[in-house]
Design a protein around this motif. Structure first.
Motif, PDB file in Angstrom:
ATOM      1  N   UNK A  49       7.090 -15.924  -5.011  1.00 22.58           N
ATOM      2  CA  UNK A  49       7.051 -17.016  -3.995  1.00 22.58           C
ATOM      3  C   UNK A  49       7.783 -17.102  -2.930  1.00 22.58           C
ATOM      4  N   UNK A  50       9.150 -15.978  -3.159  1.00 21.52           N
ATOM      5  CA  UNK A  50      10.172 -15.969  -2.174  1.00 21.52           C
ATOM      6  C   UNK A  50       9.919 -14.781  -1.076  1.00 21.52           C
ATOM      7  N   UNK A  51       8.672 -13.975  -1.432  1.00 22.83           N
ATOM      8  CA  UNK A  51       8.265 -12.871  -0.391  1.00 22.83           C
ATOM      9  C   UNK A  51       6.754 -13.186   0.110  1.00 22.83           C
ATOM     10  N   UNK A  52       6.503 -12.942   1.294  1.00 20.02           N
ATOM     11  CA  UNK A  52       5.366 -13.123   1.800  1.00 20.02           C
ATOM     12  C   UNK A  52       4.364 -11.677   1.608  1.00 20.02           C
ATOM     13  N   UNK A  53       3.475 -11.754   1.085  1.00 19.01           N
ATOM     14  CA  UNK A  53       2.466 -10.605   0.849  1.00 19.01           C
ATOM     15  C   UNK A  53       2.299  -9.872   1.911  1.00 19.01           C
ATOM     16  N   UNK A  54       2.570  -8.596   2.392  1.00 21.34           N
ATOM     17  CA  UNK A  54       2.161  -7.709   3.319  1.00 21.34           C
ATOM     18  C   UNK A  54       1.911  -6.399   3.091  1.00 21.34           C
ATOM     19  N   UNK A  55       0.784  -5.879   3.718  1.00 24.01           N
ATOM     20  CA  UNK A  55       0.478  -4.534   3.195  1.00 24.01           C
ATOM     21  C   UNK A  55       1.583  -3.473   3.133  1.00 24.01           C
ATOM     22  N   UNK A  56       1.469  -2.562   2.544  1.00 27.85           N
ATOM     23  CA  UNK A  56       2.395  -1.416   2.287  1.00 27.85           C
ATOM     24  C   UNK A  56       1.616  -0.141   2.170  1.00 27.85           C
ATOM     25  N   UNK A  57       1.887   0.767   3.371  1.00 25.75           N
ATOM     26  CA  UNK A  57       1.244   2.083   3.253  1.00 25.75           C
ATOM     27  C   UNK A  57       2.151   3.172   2.700  1.00 25.75           C
ATOM     28  N   UNK A  58       1.340   4.073   2.191  1.00 27.55           N
ATOM     29  CA  UNK A  58       2.095   5.381   1.765  1.00 27.55           C
ATOM     30  C   UNK A  58       1.180   6.468   2.092  1.00 27.55           C
ATOM     31  N   UNK A  59       1.716   7.092   3.108  1.00 32.00           N
ATOM     32  CA  UNK A  59       0.748   7.797   4.007  1.00 32.00           C
ATOM     33  C   UNK A  59      -0.498   7.444   4.447  1.00 32.00           C
ATOM     34  N   UNK A  60      -1.712   7.715   4.019  1.00 32.86           N
ATOM     35  CA  UNK A  60      -2.641   7.205   4.672  1.00 32.86           C
ATOM     36  C   UNK A  60      -3.511   5.998   3.908  1.00 32.86           C
ATOM     37  N   UNK A  61      -2.743   5.801   2.499  1.00 36.29           N
ATOM     38  CA  UNK A  61      -3.374   4.767   1.577  1.00 36.29           C
ATOM     39  C   UNK A  61      -2.389   3.366   1.640  1.00 36.29           C
ATOM     40  N   UNK A  62      -3.212   2.570   1.752  1.00 38.61           N
ATOM     41  CA  UNK A  62      -2.734   1.143   1.630  1.00 38.61           C
ATOM     42  C   UNK A  62      -2.822   0.586   0.290  1.00 38.61           C
ATOM     43  N   UNK A  63      -1.622   0.068  -0.195  1.00 35.70           N
ATOM     44  CA  UNK A  63      -1.560  -0.469  -1.599  1.00 35.70           C
ATOM     45  C   UNK A  63      -2.041  -1.709  -1.861  1.00 35.70           C
ATOM     46  N   UNK A  64      -3.013  -2.036  -2.652  1.00 37.80           N
ATOM     47  CA  UNK A  64      -3.426  -3.286  -3.033  1.00 37.80           C
ATOM     48  C   UNK A  64      -2.469  -4.250  -3.314  1.00 37.80           C
ATOM     49  N   UNK A  65      -2.363  -5.552  -3.075  1.00 45.34           N
ATOM     50  CA  UNK A  65      -1.425  -6.703  -3.475  1.00 45.34           C
ATOM     51  C   UNK A  65      -2.246  -7.424  -4.590  1.00 45.34           C
ATOM     52  N   UNK A  66      -1.654  -7.464  -6.041  1.00 45.71           N
ATOM     53  CA  UNK A  66      -2.474  -8.031  -6.954  1.00 45.71           C
ATOM     54  C   UNK A  66      -1.523  -9.240  -7.568  1.00 45.71           C
ATOM     55  N   UNK A  67      -2.419 -10.234  -8.342  1.00 43.11           N
ATOM     56  CA  UNK A  67      -1.581 -11.329  -8.782  1.00 43.11           C
ATOM     57  C   UNK A  67      -1.292 -10.940 -10.070  1.00 43.11           C
ATOM     58  N   UNK A  68      -1.875 -10.105 -10.918  1.00 40.43           N
ATOM     59  CA  UNK A  68      -1.562  -9.642 -12.352  1.00 40.43           C
ATOM     60  C   UNK A  68      -1.936  -8.073 -12.454  1.00 40.43           C
TER      61      UNK A  68
END
Length: 248
Positions: free
Chosen positions: A37-56
């Motif tokens: 809860x202390x961090x706002x979920x924002x997309x993270x990219x590595x190269x051409x791939x965007x990592x999925x943000x998940x709850x579990x």
């Protein structure tokens, strides 16, 4: 692990580049991001791939989840896996083999699946009750009886003689807690128990159950000190196991 998404992005980028230098490649389909809860979920990219943000996420065979009800999904998953293992052995459980052999197969093949990783669970009466209900359903299936037959649980247990799932979970957790408390090699297990999180206001509502709560109810708040005495710890363990097997 990082305190900001920018720091995490930098760390992952360094890992990806270091991996490529030695001929390795990160599996982006298995790399996920979780935030509290202390961090706002924002997309993270590595190269051409965007990592999925998940709850579990399932990590090392256990469901990792941030926030409240941390073990609800893991219990649901253990029950599903337990039934899957039970159905694979349906031919044995529904056969004319002696019950002692069916019990041995159950204790060695199904019960370990349902209790895997239970040393790390924050136990509550509700979670244990759900596991016990599942085990009773499996016992009835082994005996070929149903709820309509109105056979008491005590009688069913006398016939199957399977290991009580609550007893197994309680013994595993108690033994693991004593093992962690006696460690002197500086590993993270004990450090996490002694760690005190950031200060601040508690969240509204009833506080979530902590891993040590049920241990402290039996051995007191100084349970880690008592765990140094193995004979005392074993005696206290009998009372600890009893609190989880005396209901339901």
């Amino acid at each position: 692990m990082a305190e900001t998404t920018e720091e995490l992005s930098t760390m992952l980028g360094d890992l990806s580049r270091a991996s490529e230098r030695v001929g390795l490649k990160m599996n982006m389909d298995k790399t996920k991001v979780m935030v509290n809860i202390h961090v706002a979920p924002t997309p993270i990219k590595i190269g051409d791939s965007t990592l999925e943000v998940v709850d579990d996420y399932v990590y090392l065979g256990l469901t990792v989840q941030l926030g409240r009800s941390n073990f609800e999904k893991e219990i649901n998953r253990r029950i599903r896996l337990g039934w899957a293992a039970f159905r694979k052995l349906h031919g044995i459980f529904s056969s004319n083999l002696p019950q002692c052999l069916k019990t041995k197969v159950y204790d060695q093949c199904v019960l370990p699946v349902m209790t895997y990783g239970s040393e790390t669970w924050s136990l509550t009466m509700g979670l244990i009750r759900r596991l016990k209900v599942t085990q009773r359903a499996m016992e009835r299936a082994m005996l070929g009886v149903s709820l309509r037959d109105h056979i008491r649980n005590e009688e069913i247990r006398k016939r199957t003689k399977v290991t009580d799932i609550a007893r197994r979970i309680a013994k595993l957790k108690w033994q693991w807690a004593g093992h962690i408390a006696r460690r002197t090699d500086g590993r993270w297990g004990r450090k996490v128990l002694e760690w005190r999180p950031r200060t601040g206001r508690r969240s509204v509502g009833r506080p979530p159950t902590r891993w040590t709560d049920d241990l402290a109810r039996v051995a007191g708040i100084r349970w880690m000190r008592d765990a140094q005495d193995r004979s005392l710890w074993r005696r206290l363990g009998e009372a600890y196991v009893q609190q989880w097997t005396s209901f339901g």
